[in-house]
Design a protein around this motif. Structure first.
Motif, PDB file in Angstrom:
ATOM      1  N   ARG A 194       0.701  -1.420   0.467  1.00 23.90           N
ATOM      2  CA  ARG A 194       0.146  -0.033   0.023  1.00 23.90           C
ATOM      3  C   ARG A 194       0.893   1.496   0.272  1.00 23.90           C
ATOM      4  NH1 ARG A 194      -3.642  -0.421   5.352  1.00 23.90           N
ATOM      5  NH2 ARG A 194      -3.585   1.584   4.844  1.00 23.90           N
ATOM      6  N   THR A 195       0.256   2.181  -0.992  1.00 21.09           N
ATOM      7  CA  THR A 195       0.926   3.555  -0.584  1.00 21.09           C
ATOM      8  C   THR A 195       0.895   4.818   0.240  1.00 21.09           C
ATOM      9  OG1 THR A 195      -0.206   4.514  -1.951  1.00 21.09           O
ATOM     10  CG2 THR A 195       0.981   3.274  -3.576  1.00 21.09           C
ATOM     11  N   ARG A 196      -0.205   4.103   1.038  1.00 20.13           N
ATOM     12  CA  ARG A 196      -0.870   5.341   2.352  1.00 20.13           C
ATOM     13  C   ARG A 196      -1.053   5.041   3.430  1.00 20.13           C
ATOM     14  NH1 ARG A 196      -5.964   7.562   1.409  1.00 20.13           N
ATOM     15  NH2 ARG A 196      -5.097   9.780   2.654  1.00 20.13           N
ATOM     16  N   VAL A 197      -1.069   5.548   4.340  1.00 20.56           N
ATOM     17  CA  VAL A 197      -1.621   5.045   6.086  1.00 20.56           C
ATOM     18  C   VAL A 197      -3.055   5.603   5.994  1.00 20.56           C
ATOM     19  CG1 VAL A 197      -1.171   4.861   8.124  1.00 20.56           C
ATOM     20  CG2 VAL A 197       0.156   4.466   7.136  1.00 20.56           C
ATOM     21  N   THR A 198      -4.026   5.251   6.595  1.00 27.42           N
ATOM     22  CA  THR A 198      -5.170   6.399   6.901  1.00 27.42           C
ATOM     23  C   THR A 198      -5.068   6.775   7.857  1.00 27.42           C
ATOM     24  OG1 THR A 198      -6.354   4.423   7.311  1.00 27.42           O
ATOM     25  CG2 THR A 198      -5.781   5.681   4.323  1.00 27.42           C
ATOM     26  N   CYS A 199      -5.957   7.928   8.112  1.00 24.82           N
ATOM     27  CA  CYS A 199      -6.199   8.437   9.831  1.00 24.82           C
ATOM     28  C   CYS A 199      -7.013   7.243  10.587  1.00 24.82           C
ATOM     29  CB  CYS A 199      -7.228   9.484  10.152  1.00 24.82           C
ATOM     30  SG  CYS A 199      -6.323  10.555   9.428  1.00 24.82           S
ATOM     31  N   LEU A 200      -7.625   5.776   9.759  1.00 28.68           N
ATOM     32  CA  LEU A 200      -8.092   5.036  10.859  1.00 28.68           C
ATOM     33  C   LEU A 200      -7.238   3.762  10.756  1.00 28.68           C
ATOM     34  CD1 LEU A 200     -10.964   3.851  11.064  1.00 28.68           C
ATOM     35  CD2 LEU A 200     -11.273   2.617   8.541  1.00 28.68           C
ATOM     36  N   ASP A 201      -6.610   3.834   9.946  1.00 28.09           N
ATOM     37  CA  ASP A 201      -5.485   2.910  10.900  1.00 28.09           C
ATOM     38  C   ASP A 201      -4.683   3.126  11.379  1.00 28.09           C
ATOM     39  OD1 ASP A 201      -5.486   0.971   7.824  1.00 28.09           O
ATOM     40  OD2 ASP A 201      -4.140   2.434   7.002  1.00 28.09           O
ATOM     41  N   LEU A 202      -4.978   4.365  11.872  1.00 30.06           N
ATOM     42  CA  LEU A 202      -3.715   5.138  12.433  1.00 30.06           C
ATOM     43  C   LEU A 202      -4.621   5.343  14.178  1.00 30.06           C
ATOM     44  CD1 LEU A 202      -1.538   8.120  10.996  1.00 30.06           C
ATOM     45  CD2 LEU A 202      -1.246   5.983  12.735  1.00 30.06           C
ATOM     46  N   ALA A 203      -5.960   5.390  13.782  1.00 26.75           N
ATOM     47  CA  ALA A 203      -7.222   5.876  14.859  1.00 26.75           C
ATOM     48  C   ALA A 203      -7.425   4.671  15.545  1.00 26.75           C
ATOM     49  CB  ALA A 203      -7.792   6.824  14.811  1.00 26.75           C
ATOM     50  N   PHE A 232      -0.363  -5.038  24.433  1.00 28.32           N
ATOM     51  CA  PHE A 232       0.547  -5.061  24.018  1.00 28.32           C
ATOM     52  C   PHE A 232       0.322  -4.979  22.478  1.00 28.32           C
ATOM     53  CE2 PHE A 232       4.233  -5.084  27.311  1.00 28.32           C
ATOM     54  CZ  PHE A 232       5.131  -4.340  27.142  1.00 28.32           C
ATOM     55  N   ALA A 233       0.103  -6.269  22.171  1.00 27.25           N
ATOM     56  CA  ALA A 233      -1.022  -6.786  21.280  1.00 27.25           C
ATOM     57  C   ALA A 233      -1.613  -4.937  20.294  1.00 27.25           C
ATOM     58  CB  ALA A 233      -2.141  -6.937  20.817  1.00 27.25           C
ATOM     59  N   GLY A 234      -2.074  -3.974  20.922  1.00 21.60           N
ATOM     60  CA  GLY A 234      -3.073  -3.317  20.068  1.00 21.60           C
ATOM     61  C   GLY A 234      -1.692  -2.234  19.768  1.00 21.60           C
ATOM     62  N   MET A 235      -0.806  -2.189  21.276  1.00 24.99           N
ATOM     63  CA  MET A 235       0.540  -0.991  20.896  1.00 24.99           C
ATOM     64  C   MET A 235       1.385  -1.778  19.786  1.00 24.99           C
ATOM     65  SD  MET A 235       3.606   0.183  23.787  1.00 24.99           S
ATOM     66  CE  MET A 235       2.404  -0.893  24.983  1.00 24.99           C
ATOM     67  N   HIS A 236       1.705  -2.537  19.298  1.00 23.66           N
ATOM     68  CA  HIS A 236       2.205  -3.398  18.513  1.00 23.66           C
ATOM     69  C   HIS A 236       1.801  -2.909  17.259  1.00 23.66           C
ATOM     70  CE1 HIS A 236       4.997  -6.499  16.167  1.00 23.66           C
ATOM     71  NE2 HIS A 236       3.665  -5.905  15.048  1.00 23.66           N
ATOM     72  N   THR A 237       0.491  -2.852  16.919  1.00 18.80           N
ATOM     73  CA  THR A 237      -0.443  -2.433  15.336  1.00 18.80           C
ATOM     74  C   THR A 237      -0.210  -1.034  15.274  1.00 18.80           C
ATOM     75  OG1 THR A 237      -2.053  -4.753  15.903  1.00 18.80           O
ATOM     76  CG2 THR A 237      -2.557  -2.542  14.459  1.00 18.80           C
ATOM     77  N   PHE A 238      -0.466   0.699  16.193  1.00 20.09           N
ATOM     78  CA  PHE A 238      -0.430   1.556  16.326  1.00 20.09           C
ATOM     79  C   PHE A 238       1.000   1.669  16.201  1.00 20.09           C
ATOM     80  CE2 PHE A 238       1.048   5.348  18.233  1.00 20.09           C
ATOM     81  CZ  PHE A 238      -0.033   6.248  17.419  1.00 20.09           C
ATOM     82  N   VAL A 239       2.159   1.272  17.314  1.00 18.69           N
ATOM     83  CA  VAL A 239       3.409   0.829  16.176  1.00 18.69           C
ATOM     84  C   VAL A 239       3.781   1.291  14.758  1.00 18.69           C
ATOM     85  CG1 VAL A 239       5.268   1.164  16.938  1.00 18.69           C
ATOM     86  CG2 VAL A 239       4.312   1.445  18.986  1.00 18.69           C
ATOM     87  N   LYS A 240       3.069  -0.053  14.700  1.00 16.73           N
ATOM     88  CA  LYS A 240       3.768  -0.091  13.259  1.00 16.73           C
ATOM     89  C   LYS A 240       2.691   0.513  12.307  1.00 16.73           C
ATOM     90  CE  LYS A 240       1.033  -3.339  10.984  1.00 16.73           C
ATOM     91  NZ  LYS A 240       0.414  -4.831  10.697  1.00 16.73           N
ATOM     92  N   TYR A 241       1.460   0.743  12.451  1.00 20.34           N
ATOM     93  CA  TYR A 241       0.854   1.642  11.303  1.00 20.34           C
ATOM     94  C   TYR A 241       1.816   3.327  11.284  1.00 20.34           C
ATOM     95  CZ  TYR A 241      -2.358  -1.177   9.448  1.00 20.34           C
ATOM     96  OH  TYR A 241      -3.045  -1.938   8.963  1.00 20.34           O
ATOM     97  N   ALA A 242       1.801   3.649  12.863  1.00 23.86           N
ATOM     98  CA  ALA A 242       2.541   4.911  12.190  1.00 23.86           C
ATOM     99  C   ALA A 242       4.046   5.129  11.855  1.00 23.86           C
ATOM    100  CB  ALA A 242       3.312   5.276  14.246  1.00 23.86           C
ATOM    101  N   LYS A 243       5.004   4.297  12.455  1.00 18.70           N
ATOM    102  CA  LYS A 243       6.583   3.967  11.072  1.00 18.70           C
ATOM    103  C   LYS A 243       5.870   4.208   9.989  1.00 18.70           C
ATOM    104  CE  LYS A 243       8.815   1.726  15.393  1.00 18.70           C
ATOM    105  NZ  LYS A 243       9.281   1.024  15.065  1.00 18.70           N
ATOM    106  N   ALA A 244       4.787   2.882   9.733  1.00 20.40           N
ATOM    107  CA  ALA A 244       4.389   3.224   7.647  1.00 20.40           C
ATOM    108  C   ALA A 244       3.759   4.471   7.113  1.00 20.40           C
ATOM    109  CB  ALA A 244       3.593   1.632   7.993  1.00 20.40           C
ATOM    110  N   TRP A 245       3.625   4.601   7.703  1.00 22.55           N
ATOM    111  CA  TRP A 245       3.529   6.698   8.087  1.00 22.55           C
ATOM    112  C   TRP A 245       4.892   7.691   7.747  1.00 22.55           C
ATOM    113  CZ3 TRP A 245       4.008  11.083  10.999  1.00 22.55           C
ATOM    114  CH2 TRP A 245       3.240  12.226  10.850  1.00 22.55           C
ATOM    115  N   GLU A 246       5.217   7.121   8.739  1.00 17.91           N
ATOM    116  CA  GLU A 246       6.619   8.372   8.998  1.00 17.91           C
ATOM    117  C   GLU A 246       7.565   7.292   7.164  1.00 17.91           C
ATOM    118  OE1 GLU A 246       9.207   9.569  11.809  1.00 17.91           O
ATOM    119  OE2 GLU A 246       9.856   7.476  11.916  1.00 17.91           O
ATOM    120  N   MET A 247       7.567   6.691   7.298  1.00 17.87           N
ATOM    121  CA  MET A 247       7.826   5.961   6.057  1.00 17.87           C
ATOM    122  C   MET A 247       8.062   6.774   4.928  1.00 17.87           C
ATOM    123  SD  MET A 247       9.072   1.702   7.122  1.00 17.87           S
ATOM    124  CE  MET A 247       9.761   1.585   8.690  1.00 17.87           C
TER     125      MET A 247
END
Length: 261
Positions: A194-203, A232-247
């Protein structure tokens, strides 16, 4: 009786490698592929096998394929350094090799008991956590994804009954460090499709992960351990998408900078 080789890949696993290899002494051959560890991993591993190879890290799949290529055994059992083959599993595998698996079966999934902070976690969708780890050497190769590599197997897959044990998260500190490393790899894999991370992904994604782990998959049955694992599972998902957004932002900025004025 068919022969079997155990393949273990390592990187700075001095705390785990001894008990892991001790649980594999019954195999015909133990192959360890180490990614240039900076601790005593290699020294300890040499006490259990002379089939030890040290090479630069090419990725999970290629490293395991390298180990598979170093044996001529009929069957291969892939085990991580923080895993242990239990005595019931050992007996089940040896009995299987004595009688001979069905000709159309190329591999077996093995149930895995995951231990978090000293406790076997039964809920949260974490057990039985079947892993395809026992297979005919000639029938399988791993793919080359950055995280959660998959064994590409030709033939039918069956299931074993006895579990092996996985001590992946002995402490909270270990969990945090692993999450930091794996979320980076997960973000890189996410951006391949995928090319972008949405607000729904992060939130919302991490909240859904917590709800699914704790409620829908029964994490509540593990008490306070279950609460921590779900968060921790939720945190993992959030950090993964946040890093993808930053990348993705960094990548887009780089592309903008390369465009002619």
């Amino acid at each position: 009786m068919m022969s079997i080789a155990a393949v273990v890949i390592t990187k700075d696993e001095e705390r785990n490698i001894g008990p892991c290899l001790e649980s594999l002494r019954w195999t015909d051959e133990i192959i360890v592929v180490d990614a240039c560890s900076g601790d005593r991993t290699v020294e300890i591993a040499r006490q259990y096998t002379d089939r030890l190879f040290v090479r630069a890290w090419p990725g999970f799949g290629p490293q395991k394929n390298f180990g598979i290529d170093k044996t001529n055994a009929d069957w291969v059992l892939v085990v991580d350094a923080d895993e242990r083959v239990t005595e019931p599993l050992q007996k089940e595998i040896l009995a299987l090799l004595r009688t001979g698996p069905p000709a159309d079966v190329s591999g077996f999934e093995i149930p895995r008991r995951n231990y978090f902070y000293g406790k076997w976690i039964r809920g949260g969708g974490i057990y039985p956590d079947y892993q395809l780890r026992l297979f005919r050497r000639s029938a399988g190769r791993y793919d080359d994804v950055l995280l959660h590599e998959r064994l590409q197997l030709r033939g039918r897959v069956a299931k074993l009954e006895s579990p092996f044990d996985h001590y992946s998260m002995p402490t909270i500190d270990t969990h945090v460090k692993k999450m930091a490393r794996y979320t980076t790899l997960g973000a890189q894999e996410k951006l391949k499709v995928r090319t972008r991370v949405t607000c729904l992904d992060l939130a919302g994604s991490h909240l859904m992960t917590i709800f699914r782990t704790y409620v829908l998959r029964g994490g509540y049955r593990d008490g306070l351990h279950g609460v921590i694992v779900a968060l921790f599972a939720g945190m993992h998902t959030f950090v993964k998408y946040a890093k993808a957004w930053e990348m993705s932002r960094q990548r887009n900025c780089g592309e903008e900078g390369r465009r002619p004025a």
